[in-house]
Structure formats: structure tokens, C-alpha cells
Scaffold this motif. Structure first.
Motif, PDB file in Angstrom:
ATOM      1  N   UNK C 111       0.646  -8.700  -8.880  1.00  0.00           N
ATOM      2  CA  UNK C 111       1.878  -8.404  -8.144  1.00  0.00           C
ATOM      3  C   UNK C 111       1.553  -7.909  -6.727  1.00  0.00           C
ATOM      4  N   UNK C 112       0.552  -7.045  -6.623  1.00  0.00           N
ATOM      5  CA  UNK C 112       0.230  -6.498  -5.304  1.00  0.00           C
ATOM      6  C   UNK C 112      -0.639  -7.443  -4.488  1.00  0.00           C
ATOM      7  N   UNK C 113      -1.285  -8.381  -5.139  1.00  0.00           N
ATOM      8  CA  UNK C 113      -2.122  -9.322  -4.414  1.00  0.00           C
ATOM      9  C   UNK C 113      -3.448  -8.722  -3.984  1.00  0.00           C
ATOM     10  N   UNK C 114      -3.755  -7.544  -4.464  1.00  0.00           N
ATOM     11  CA  UNK C 114      -5.054  -6.925  -4.177  1.00  0.00           C
ATOM     12  C   UNK C 114      -5.536  -6.244  -5.443  1.00  0.00           C
ATOM     13  N   UNK C 115      -6.835  -6.026  -5.508  1.00  0.00           N
ATOM     14  CA  UNK C 115      -7.341  -5.346  -6.687  1.00  0.00           C
ATOM     15  C   UNK C 115      -6.920  -3.879  -6.636  1.00  0.00           C
ATOM     16  N   UNK C 116      -6.679  -3.335  -7.795  1.00  0.00           N
ATOM     17  CA  UNK C 116      -6.273  -1.933  -7.879  1.00  0.00           C
ATOM     18  C   UNK C 116      -7.509  -1.084  -7.651  1.00  0.00           C
ATOM     19  N   UNK C 117      -7.451  -0.265  -6.630  1.00  0.00           N
ATOM     20  CA  UNK C 117      -8.630   0.558  -6.359  1.00  0.00           C
ATOM     21  C   UNK C 117      -8.761   1.598  -7.458  1.00  0.00           C
ATOM     22  N   UNK C 118      -9.982   1.965  -7.717  1.00  0.00           N
ATOM     23  CA  UNK C 118     -10.279   2.842  -8.846  1.00  0.00           C
ATOM     24  C   UNK C 118      -9.396   4.074  -8.877  1.00  0.00           C
ATOM     25  N   UNK C 119      -9.264   4.700  -7.729  1.00  0.00           N
ATOM     26  CA  UNK C 119      -8.591   5.989  -7.713  1.00  0.00           C
ATOM     27  C   UNK C 119      -7.094   5.929  -7.972  1.00  0.00           C
ATOM     28  N   UNK C 120      -6.492   4.779  -7.734  1.00  0.00           N
ATOM     29  CA  UNK C 120      -5.033   4.743  -7.748  1.00  0.00           C
ATOM     30  C   UNK C 120      -4.450   5.053  -9.119  1.00  0.00           C
ATOM     31  N   UNK C 121      -4.890   4.295 -10.121  1.00  0.00           N
ATOM     32  CA  UNK C 121      -4.361   4.556 -11.462  1.00  0.00           C
ATOM     33  C   UNK C 121      -4.834   5.911 -11.972  1.00  0.00           C
ATOM     34  N   UNK C 122      -6.080   6.254 -11.650  1.00  0.00           N
ATOM     35  CA  UNK C 122      -6.608   7.560 -12.057  1.00  0.00           C
ATOM     36  C   UNK C 122      -5.716   8.677 -11.559  1.00  0.00           C
ATOM     37  N   UNK C 123      -5.325   8.556 -10.295  1.00  0.00           N
ATOM     38  CA  UNK C 123      -4.514   9.614  -9.691  1.00  0.00           C
ATOM     39  C   UNK C 123      -3.162   9.725 -10.397  1.00  0.00           C
ATOM     40  N   UNK C 124      -2.572   8.571 -10.688  1.00  0.00           N
ATOM     41  CA  UNK C 124      -1.268   8.578 -11.356  1.00  0.00           C
ATOM     42  C   UNK C 124      -1.370   9.163 -12.762  1.00  0.00           C
ATOM     43  N   UNK C 125      -2.492   8.865 -13.416  1.00  0.00           N
ATOM     44  CA  UNK C 125      -2.698   9.407 -14.761  1.00  0.00           C
ATOM     45  C   UNK C 125      -2.923  10.913 -14.679  1.00  0.00           C
ATOM     46  N   UNK C 126      -3.713  11.314 -13.678  1.00  0.00           N
ATOM     47  CA  UNK C 126      -4.001  12.736 -13.490  1.00  0.00           C
ATOM     48  C   UNK C 126      -2.729  13.530 -13.186  1.00  0.00           C
ATOM     49  N   UNK C 127      -1.824  12.904 -12.448  1.00  0.00           N
ATOM     50  CA  UNK C 127      -0.566  13.579 -12.132  1.00  0.00           C
ATOM     51  C   UNK C 127       0.351  13.626 -13.339  1.00  0.00           C
ATOM     52  N   UNK C 128      -0.042  12.933 -14.390  1.00  0.00           N
ATOM     53  CA  UNK C 128       0.756  12.955 -15.610  1.00  0.00           C
ATOM     54  C   UNK C 128       1.934  12.005 -15.577  1.00  0.00           C
ATOM     55  N   UNK C 129       1.942  11.062 -14.649  1.00  0.00           N
ATOM     56  CA  UNK C 129       3.074  10.146 -14.549  1.00  0.00           C
ATOM     57  C   UNK C 129       2.836   8.819 -15.258  1.00  0.00           C
ATOM     58  N   UNK C 130       1.573   8.502 -15.459  1.00  0.00           N
ATOM     59  CA  UNK C 130       1.219   7.243 -16.116  1.00  0.00           C
ATOM     60  C   UNK C 130       0.247   7.568 -17.234  1.00  0.00           C
ATOM     61  N   UNK C 131       0.404   6.851 -18.337  1.00  0.00           N
ATOM     62  CA  UNK C 131      -0.581   7.004 -19.403  1.00  0.00           C
ATOM     63  C   UNK C 131      -0.868   5.624 -19.986  1.00  0.00           C
ATOM     64  N   UNK C 132      -1.880   5.577 -20.850  1.00  0.00           N
ATOM     65  CA  UNK C 132      -2.224   4.314 -21.498  1.00  0.00           C
ATOM     66  C   UNK C 132      -1.186   3.986 -22.556  1.00  0.00           C
ATOM     67  N   UNK C 133      -0.801   2.717 -22.627  1.00  0.00           N
ATOM     68  CA  UNK C 133       0.093   2.269 -23.690  1.00  0.00           C
ATOM     69  C   UNK C 133      -0.709   1.550 -24.752  1.00  0.00           C
ATOM     70  N   UNK C 134      -0.025   0.764 -25.541  1.00  0.00           N
ATOM     71  CA  UNK C 134      -0.733  -0.015 -26.560  1.00  0.00           C
ATOM     72  C   UNK C 134      -1.522  -1.121 -25.889  1.00  0.00           C
ATOM     73  N   UNK C 135      -2.587  -1.542 -26.543  1.00  0.00           N
ATOM     74  CA  UNK C 135      -3.317  -2.700 -26.033  1.00  0.00           C
ATOM     75  C   UNK C 135      -2.461  -3.943 -26.206  1.00  0.00           C
ATOM     76  N   UNK C 136      -2.537  -4.842 -25.238  1.00  0.00           N
ATOM     77  CA  UNK C 136      -1.828  -6.106 -25.327  1.00  0.00           C
ATOM     78  C   UNK C 136      -2.504  -6.961 -26.390  1.00  0.00           C
TER      79      UNK C 136
END
Lengths: 255, 206, 206
Positions: C111-136
Motif C-alpha cells: 500500500x505504501x509502495x516502500x518497505x516498512x522500516x524496522x522501527x515503524x511497526x516496533x514503535x507502534x507496538x511499543x506505544x501499545x497501539x498495534x499488536x500481533x494478530x493471528x497468523x494468516x
């Protein structure tokens, strides 16, 4: 990793400004989206052909200005050049895979989707946020902790405990334990009786009672008691003890 | 700019007191509200509104704060569950009751080979795993002990007769463990039982 | 012991939610209330009572919390919590996770057309806004990401289906994935129709 870009929502800038901003783009799709906005049409109505030309022109100028472009941008340029040629040529009925129109439509879809997600992100950030516009209780009341004990015991432990008890009974019944112990009293009595008959040095082991040397447990008990008895008799001055070396047999003779 | 209507002022004081980490005085409120507001009146209205609710508006010195109603203080307590392991004496006694129920104290002592301290059975009864059964119809009519539903629940058994017998235990290799080498068994904290466990018991064992 | 009368239960839920800074779920409430209580009914009553007040009762996923009314935020400038500003990559990634959840890293990159940089998802998870869901359940069984209850709380959403503009986006097909034909971008190779995963489906399930 992704530097904060210049505000891409602003009015399109002259080419020179765009080139200077290249490192600020978040990838080729971001750059394409910015270029697409210069067409000032609904993204679904966009001319992908014109967009491809804009992009290729942009890359060309960036190169002439010796601006280093990431590989992504060059790959996109190659793909758009290919798409452009496909769009300009009459369709090849033999060609497999998606048509040039399908590819163009998909690119337009991707741009629209990225744009939609940007707008969604902006709307999210514009909501009344907790800690900015909405607040939780400033002085939450602490919850007192009451201790309760939950006992833990596993079925395996329970069964093992029972098994331990039952097997102890099976193999070493309580009453039999006494029968396997040769007491110090017994040993003293036996040695006092026999020592007079021993003329000279006699191996201590010969004083063990009959029937106490066959099983290790009985032999161990009788040995210990007889040795203790010999020490007691030596203390009383009635016998002498001798051992030639460490762990060598112990001999005893009357005094 | 005129002061907001009274019901708005009431909402403002309500939100300010809720969000503040400290009780707020009249001056604090006035300073933070639009000019011309009358926090005293808003407080009076709020106090009436919250009277008898689960949360009450309380005066703390010269300031005001929301506090849980005194009669609901019990809700502000949370149980912390602490798990503890059963002592060896407890485990053994429990095992005997489970395998031999209904069983008398004398029978438990005979099987354990040591006297059962009062505390051990009391503890098992208090834990809800053992209860008194019918009296044995023998001279002295001794009380018997049986295991409870809670015991079956805890150990995931449909009935005590589901416990594997000695032969099955042996077949499954569960008898291999040696006395004193039991994994995870707490040292016997039961003084009475310990002292009557003669050390000589194990001294000459194989 | 029978359950307390309804108005008492309402007071209890009010006290419990007032006392807590975190949202409490029905189970949290029921666990702390006397046996037989019906916190759901108490919540319904409380919600009506607090509608339009300076403090409002909000649903946050499967939990509930009192929060000050959004229109009074201007009064609480002293309480504002300084938060780390999210980068553009961060806010975009967060929006993609919220609107497309459960979503894989490859889909975010598509969707973004770029690779997700390592820190981005980590930061969102650390902030408690994103977590892992079920495996596809597709080849490679990629992990998916979903938004959390804290995300809903932060953005004042009762559930993920209340995301602004969600219905329009879905109707316009912009939450669908299509076969990727772009070079250098992650293909949405698993072919899963993202639109069929209704946001919220996975949000609190486990």
C-alpha cells in the motif's frame, strides 16, 4: 529512515523545488502521487500516460543534476517506460498477462489507495485524542491488595507421594527394619563373650554374627556395631586394635 | 466575552476535577475556567448531582475532589492470589485419603508410618480438599476422611477411583523416583510430622 | 447472597470506572462486584445518566471508561500529556493497520509502495497501539497486525468499525487488494481478500 518530507499536500511546486526535495519522498509511489496532483483531476481520471512522462522527465532532470536516486526510483522509471510503450503501441493479441490498460488502472488504484490512507491518517490524528483533548481520571484510586492463598499440587506429585509410601511398605515393612539392625549392645555382648577365646590378632570381621554377612544391609549394620563395640572394649583397656594401612583389615587381640 | 451558562460551568468543573491529579480549590477552578465563571455555584450544583452516587464530590481542606463513596470502599480491594505448594506431609496424607477413602486417622498413620499431625488434616480440610466422612462402625466409631468435589476439580478427576493403581503407576514409570528426590516438593514444614519421621528409616535403605 | 439492587450495581460500576485510569471490561467489573451482578445493565443505565455531562462513559472495544468530554479539552491544558510525535511513516502505517486489519507487513508495504522500516511497526507496538494478530492461513503463515484497545481509547473509538470514513472506503473498493503489477513492490501474493476480514473481527479475539 523515512525523513519527514516536505508538505506534499501543498500546491505543486516548480520542478527545481521538486528535485531538491527528492530525498524527502517516501518512495516512488509517493513521488508519483505528488506528480499526479499536478494534473488537478480526480485520481481515478488520471492520465497514467501523462504521469509516466512526468515521472520519466523528473528522473531525467534529477540525473542531469547529478542527484543520486535510490534504486527504487530507477526501477519504477524502467517500469513506467515499459508501460508507456505498451500504452502507445496497439495491443498485441498474442501477449499474455494483464493488458497495458489493466496495469495503468492498477497504478491509478494504488495511488488512490495511498492517498486514501493518508487522508485516513490525517482524520485519525485530527480526532479528539486521549491526553490532548480527552482525559482519564487524573487521580485514579489505588486498589488495595488482599492476599489469598491458592494451593498448588499436581496429580503426578500426588500419585508419586502415594507410590513412595506404598513401595516403602512393600519392600521394607516397618517391622522388618528392626530385624536388620545389629545393635551396639548385641555386638558388645558377643565380643566380650568371644574375645577370651581369641589367642592372638584376629580379624574383626570374624566377630560378625552368623547370618549377618549375606545381605549388604545386615552386613553393614553388623560391621558398624562390631567395630563400635571393639572401640568401646579398647577404651576399657580389654583389647588392642591394629590396622596395617588405611582401609586395611582391622585386627583385634585381648590384653 | 460573557461567562458560559450555568450548566456548562457545571460540566467544566466536573471535567476539571475528574482530570486533575490533585484536589482543586475555588481559585484553581476560576483561573482555568472562562472569565466570569462562578465555580462555587457549579460546585454546589455538582455536589447535589453526585449526592448518593457511587462517586461523591468531597471537600478536601480548601479544595474539592471526586472520591469513591465510603460504603463502596470494599470494591477498591482486589484479591491477590498467591500460590503455595503443599508440604510433603500434606501431599502424602492427601494421597492416602484419595486412594483409601473413607480412611481413619489411624489408618493414615499406619500407611505413612508416622503419626499425622493435627495440622496436616486440618489444613487439607481448610483448603477444601478433604472433608469428614461417615463414622466407621467399629469400636470407638472413629471419624473417616474423604476427598471433596473441589479436590476432584483441582486434579481434573471424574472420581477418586480414576486414580491409577500401584501396578499402573509402576508400569508408567512413576515409581522410579526416590524418596527425597521428589521434584518440586516443598520441604516438610510440618514440625510434628518431621520429628516423628525417624531419620533411621532411610539410613539402611537400598 | 443475592445480587445487590440495580441502582446499587449502577453505583458500584460508577465507582469502579471512576477509580480506574484504564478501561475495564465486563469481566473485570463482574469479578469485583458481588456475585450475580449484571454490569452490562448498570453500564447501560450509567451511559444514559452521563450523556452530555462533562465526563462521559465511553465504550472502548470490549471495555468501558470515563473520559472528559472532548469539547472541554481546552480547559485541561495543564493535564496535556506530551507524546512523541509520530512520523508520517508512523501515522500512515497506523492508519493502514487500522483500516486493513488484520494486515501483513507485505500488505502494508504494497500500500505504501516502500518497505516498512524496522522501527515503524516496533514503535507502534511499543506505544501499545498495534499488536500481533493471528497468523494468516496462507503459504508462509505470515504474521498479521491489528490495532489494540489502547488505540481505540486514544482515538476515542468505541470499536474499529467506528473508524472515520470506513464505510465509504470500503464501498469505493479502496480497502480491497488487487493483484500487484508494480515492480519492486511487495506482491500481495497471498491473495486473501482483505475486505472480507471485517475490521474488528480479530481485534479482541484470540
Amino acid at each position: 529512515m523515512n525523513p519527514t518530507p516536505a508538505n506534499t499536500d501543498s500546491i505543486p511546486r516548480p520542478d527545481e523545488a521538486l528535485i531538491v526535495d527528492v530525498p524527502g519522498y517516501d518512495g516512488p509511489l509517493d513521488l508519483l502521487l505528488t506528480l499526479a496532483r499536478t494534473q488537478k483531476v480526480d485520481l481515478m481520471q488520471i492520465s497514467v500516460l501523462a504521469l509516466a512522462e512526468q515521472y520519466l522527465g523528473f528522473i531525467e532532470r534529477a540525473r542531469s543534476l547529478r542527484i543520486e536516486l535510490a534504486a527504487d526510483y530507477l526501477v519504477m522509471a524502467a517500469w513506467l517506460a515499459y508501460l508507456k510503450s505498451r500504452l502507445l503501441l496497439p495491443p498485441d493479441p498474442q501477449a499474455e498477462g494483464p493488458s497495458a490498460e489493466d496495469l495503468a488502472a492498477h497504478l491509478a488504484f494504488q495511488l488512490e489507495r495511498l492517498q486514501a490512507m493518508r487522508e485516513a491518517a490525517a482524520r485519525l490524528m485530527g480526532r479528539p485524542l486521549l491526553g490532548q483533548d480527552r482525559f482519564a481520571r487524573g487521580a485514579p484510586e489505588t486498589v488495595a491488595k488482599l492476599r489469598a492463598t491458592r494451593w498448588q499440587a499436581g496429580l503426578i506429585e500426588l500419585m508419586q507421594a502415594y507410590a513412595r509410601l506404598r513401595t516403602r511398605d512393600e519392600f521394607r515393612p516397618y517391622a522388618y527394619d528392626r530385624r536388620d539392625i545389629w545393635s551396639l549392645e548385641d555386638a558388645l555382648e558377643r565380643m566380650r563373650r568371644l574375645i577370651g577365646h581369641a589367642g592372638d590378632w584376629t580379624d574383626l570381621m570374624r566377630f560378625l554374627p552368623d547370618g549377618w554377612t549375606a545381605t549388604p544391609a545386615r552386613r553393614r549394620s553388623a560391621t558398624a556395631a562390631t567395630f563400635a563395640a571393639s572401640l568401646e572394649l579398647a577404651r576399657q583397656g580389654r583389647v588392642e586394635l591394629r590396622q596395617e594401612a588405611v582401609f586395611a583389615p582391622i585386627s583385634v587381640r585381648p590384653r | 466575552m460573557s461567562a458560559p451558562p450555568e450548566d456548562q460551568q457545571e460540566r467544566m468543573v466536573e471535567a476539571l476535577l475528574f482530570a486533575s491529579a490533585q484536589p482543586l480549590g475555588l481559585q484553581d477552578l476560576a483561573r482555568r475556567m472562562p472569565a466570569g465563571s462562578d465555580p462555587a455555584e457549579a460546585l454546589r450544583r455538582l455536589r447535589t448531582r453526585y449526592a448518593g452516587r457511587g462517586v461523591e464530590l468531597l471537600r478536601v481542606g480548601d479544595a474539592w475532589a471526586f472520591r469513591t463513596a465510603a460504603d463502596l470502599g470494599f470494591l477498591m480491594q482486589e484479591e491477590v492470589v498467591e500460590t503455595r505448594r503443599l508440604s510433603r506431609a500434606g501431599t502424602e496424607t492427601l494421597a492416602i485419603v484419595a486412594y483409601h477413602q473413607p480412611v481413619t486417622r489411624a489408618e493414615i498413620e499406619e500407611i505413612r508410618g508416622v503419626s499425622v499431625s493435627r495440622g496436616t488434616l486440618d489444613q487439607l480440610i481448610e483448603m477444601g480438599w478433604v472433608r469428614l466422612g461417615r463414622r466407621r462402625q467399629t469400636p470407638g466409631r472413629p471419624v473417616t476422611f474423604v476427598v471433596t468435589e473441589a479436590f476432584l476439580d483441582h486434579f481434573g478427576l471424574a472420581s477418586a477411583s480414576d486414580l491409577p493403581g500401584l501396578a499402573e503407576l509402576r508400569a508408567s514409570g512413576l515409581l522410579d523416583s526416590r524418596p527425597g528426590a521428589m521434584p518440586g516438593l516443598a520441604p516438610d514444614g510440618d514440625g510434628a510430622d518431621m520429628s516423628s519421621d525417624t531419620p533411621g528409616d532411610d539410613l539402611f535403605g537400598d
